[in-house]
Design an enzyme around this catalytic site. Structure first.
Site, PDB file in Angstrom:
ATOM      1  N   GLU A  84     -31.571  52.919  24.236  1.00  0.00           N
ATOM      2  CA  GLU A  84     -31.266  53.832  23.142  1.00  0.00           C
ATOM      3  C   GLU A  84     -31.618  55.279  23.472  1.00  0.00           C
ATOM      4  O   GLU A  84     -30.872  56.186  23.126  1.00  0.00           O
ATOM      5  CB  GLU A  84     -31.997  53.392  21.866  1.00  0.00           C
ATOM      6  CG  GLU A  84     -31.336  54.055  20.679  1.00  0.00           C
ATOM      7  CD  GLU A  84     -31.902  53.652  19.342  1.00  0.00           C
ATOM      8  OE1 GLU A  84     -32.880  52.888  19.313  1.00  0.00           O
ATOM      9  OE2 GLU A  84     -31.358  54.130  18.345  1.00  0.00           O
ATOM     10  N   ASP A  85     -32.747  55.490  24.138  1.00  0.00           N
ATOM     11  CA  ASP A  85     -33.246  56.863  24.293  1.00  0.00           C
ATOM     12  C   ASP A  85     -33.083  57.461  25.687  1.00  0.00           C
ATOM     13  O   ASP A  85     -33.463  58.609  25.911  1.00  0.00           O
ATOM     14  CB  ASP A  85     -34.741  56.922  23.913  1.00  0.00           C
ATOM     15  CG  ASP A  85     -34.956  56.586  22.446  1.00  0.00           C
ATOM     16  OD1 ASP A  85     -33.974  56.665  21.687  1.00  0.00           O
ATOM     17  OD2 ASP A  85     -36.092  56.248  22.071  1.00  0.00           O
TER      18      ASP A  85
END
Ligand code: MN
Length: 731
Positions: A84-85
């Site tokens: 996600e990051d």
């Protein structure tokens, strides 16, 4: 930075050490490799607290270690935010760490994309189910819970509006899931943290109250523990005893629910007696109740009847020392472990052992899952093969606003439309699912975002019933179709009635205006003109019935009948003939005898007939082919025939009642055509009964008054020539 990294690596060693203590076979290489990769990918990122970002995945792994998960889950904990990051892909993770780790990270990533914002309990429940359904593997949920717990623990660095939103979500969604999984420490910690951010005043107030009397309370706790321990050991029960204040949220809820102050909340203190054997739970309970007076209605036996999440324990409340109400829970060490760790208690501890039956019962909701994997010798294999099949018969779909609707498997866009609002369902012409335009019968899947497309001209159709899945949609469609039909019938009824009224030189509007229509309607069994018109349209009521109330026919027939009656009673010495019976039958040359036409076969002049002398009701006339004759006494049978006079004057008004059945298609105009054919043949309908079948067919039964067989056959022939009529028969 150098020093920060050093600290993180020290912490990593510490956690790995902890894991090795309970799971010597842990793949520490995999975990170290995952740490290095995560550290590299998250490089330069920091948390709100100013710490290196990697401190978060590391602490998440620590929580996962608390829950005794396997190596893949531990590694996934370290990597859970990389997709996600950072630039990392799931494929990359699969290549570097294996499919299992990649699958878990992918699962957590998908869950974190869910935006939950609701305070409605029904919605929250759908979200919880969806999260469980989407996880497909219990480890994904546990990872998500660990992630959430660490975020909650470090939330003081967040802006307050975020604190509130995340806390509400935790309370609505995640702590109930932890409860469902039976992991009570996790549930309690999530609840207390949420409570603190959502209701800080109440939280700190209770915290202060609890700590104000802390010293006093602590000595009280020590005293109770000492008494209980001695009590148990005196009776040969080896027991561990703990005491603690109850969690703040449960105190708060009690204050709210009972509208009381903190001082009035009793049993703020809870004690736990942990014994070895199940029977000792009950023995211990007996001893406690013998020592302190139990409070009626507070005893609960979750040992004999475990909670659905597998929780087992005896609960009681007693008046303890200093007249203080205290709660006491008694359970075995095994029950305690299950209570604290829940589902987690079922995996690694069972290493090398099959899952016992007893556990199956405890985790009723997991029962099926476990049964399927009962033969798995290796608990890892069991774990890996446990794909969540709960709620597999439901799908969860988003509205464009982010609400979730739970629908049965196979539900369509149309079901979804009706789940939103009846009107949306009625006007539904299609939908956009995940941005794509689809037809109304498109099946929805969990996680779909569905936007319904409507058109004000759309109307519900009978065909819709063939593909909707929900009862709600089905009912709404049926009602709408019925209402539509009723409206059409009213229009048709008005048309039919108008035609009939035309003969009398008037129309519906005129008799409506002068009030005669309402009078005629009320004289019949109807409550409103609309109801009457619909009934005429359906064909249940013939227009003549209404018209004859508006324009009553002359009454000369009655006179004639009474004369005949006198004649008959003279011959048979019985009561006069019933209404409608004619005098066209000749018995041994005698005309005008008291005659009943049998209801079973309804003979009309022209039919081959026989007579039957009844007891007290005169002569009953049957058709010779009537089935009923065979059952009658033969000695009462006499030969009869139709009077010549009658059969030759066929043009006269019909008085013989006959049932005619017409099989045809279920088409609105058809009934009007049929009644027209009857009246063209000079036949009057006295009653009609219409039945429609599933396959769009209709069976209409008419009671008609005919003069004789020729007239009847003429009418039947005419009707059989109408388009849409399959068959006409005498019933
Ligand atoms: Mn995270």
């Amino acid at each position: 930075m150098e020093q920060a990294e050093q600290e993180l690596r020290g912490r990593l060693d510490e956690i790995i050490g902890k894991v090795e203590a309970y799971q010597p076979s842990v793949d520490s290489d995999l975990i170290r490799k995952a740490f290095d990769f995560g550290f590299m990918m998250h490089a330069g990122q920091t948390r709100k607290s100013g710490e290196l970002y990697m401190s978060h995945p590391l602490e998440v792994m620590d929580i996962i270690a608390e829950l005794r998960l396997d190596s893949a889950s531990l590694a996934a904990g370290l990597l859970h935010d990389t997709v996600e990051d950072t630039e990392t892909t799931v494929e990359e993770l699969a290549e570097l760490f294996g499919e299992d780790v990649a699958f878990l990270v992918d699962g957590v990533t998908k869950l974190s994309k869910l935006q939950v914002n609701t305070r409605e309990e029904a919605q929250a429940q759908n979200f919880r189910k969806m999260i469980i359904a989407m996880s497909r593997d219990l480890r994904v949920i546990v990872l998500k819970l660990a992630d959430r717990l660490h975020n909650m623990r470090t939330m003081k660095h967040m802006p307050s509006h975020k604190q509130e939103r995340i806390s509400q979500e935790t309370l609505d969604i995640y702590s109930p899931i932890a409860h469902r999984l039976g992991i009570s420490w996790l549930k309690t910690e999530l609840e207390d943290l949420s409570f603190r951010y959502l209701y800080p005043d109440a939280y700190f107030d209770i915290a202060e109250q609890v700590s104000k009397k802390k010293r006093e309370r602590e000595s009280f706790i020590r005293e109770v523990i000492k008494i209980l321990k001695e009590l148990m050991s005196e009776h040969g029960i080896e027991a561990e005893v703990h005491g603690r204040p109850k969690n703040f949220l449960s105190i708060y809820r009690k204050m709210q629910k009972q509208q009381i102050d903190f001082d009035q909340v009793f049993d703020v203190l809870a004690f736990r007696i942990i014994v070895d054997e199940r029977h000792q739970c009950y023995e211990g309970l007996g001893l406690v109740h013998n020592l302190w007076k139990p409070i009626p209605g507070r005893f609960k036996d979750y040992v004999a009847i475990p909670k659905p999440n597998g929780y087992q324990s005896l609960h009681t409340s007693v008046i303890g020392p200093q007249q203080e109400r205290i709660e006491i829970q008694i359970r075995t060490a095994e029950m305690h472990r299950v209570a604290e760790e829940g589902i987690a208690a079922h995996w690694l501890y069972k290493e090398g052992k099959a899952v016992p039956d007893q556990d199956d019962q405890a985790f009723a909701w997991l029962h099926q899952l476990m049964e399927e994997h009962q033969d798995a010798e290796d608990p890892h294999e069991f774990l890996e093969s446990v794909k969540i099949d709960l709620f597999h018969d439901e799908v969860y779909v988003f509205t464009p606003n982010g609400d979730v609707k739970g629908l049965p498997q196979g539900a369509t866009c149309l079901d979804f439309a009706f789940a939103i609002h009846t009107e949306v369902g009625h006007r539904c012409v299609g939908a956009k699912v995940n941005g794509q335009i689809v037809p109304i019968r498109h099946e929805l899947s969990t996680g779909d975002i569905c936007e319904i497309l409507t058109n004000p001209n759309q109307k519900p159709s009978k065909d819709w019933l063939s593909f909707v899945k929900t009862g709600r949609a089905r009912t709404k469609i049926r009602n709408a179709v019925r209402e539509e039909q009723r409206e059409r019938s009213r229009e048709l009824g008005r048309e039919i009635l108008n035609k009939e009224l035309k003969r009398h030189g008037t129309n519906v509007r005129a008799v409506e205006r002068n009030g005669k229509l309402l009078d005629a309607t009320l004289q019949s069994r109807f409550h409103s003109i609309d109801e009457m018109l619909a009934d005429v349209g359906y064909g249940n009521t013939v227009p003549e019935t209404i018209v004859s109330k508006i324009f009553p026919p002359e009454e000369r027939e009655e006179e004639q009948e009474s004369k005949i009656g006198q004649l008959i009673s003279r011959i048979t010495n019985k009561q006069p003939a019933p209404r409608g019976s004619g005098s066209g039958v000749i018995v041994d040359g005698i005309d005008n005898i008291m005659v009943n036409y049998a209801k079973c076969c309804n003979p009309v002049p022209g039919d081959d007939i026989v007579g039957f002398i009844t007891r007290g009701r005169g002569l009953s006339v049957h058709r010779r082919d009537c089935e009923k004759i065979a059952h009658l006494e033969p000695e009462r049978m006499i030969g009869v025939s139709w009077g010549e006079r009658r059969s030759q004057t066929v043009k006269k008004k019909g008085t013989n009642s006959v049932n005619v059945r017409v099989y045809c298609t279920d088409k609105p105009g058809l009934l009007a055509n049929i009644s027209q054919s009857f009246s063209d043949s000079g036949v009057n309908i006295s009653q009609a009964h219409c039945l429609t079948t599933e396959d769009q067919r209709a069976v209409n039964t008419f009671e008609v008054l005919v003069a004789d067989l020729d007239q009847l056959q003429g009418a039947m022939k005419k009707i059989s020539q109408i388009k849409g009529v399959y068959r006409v028969e005498r019933a």
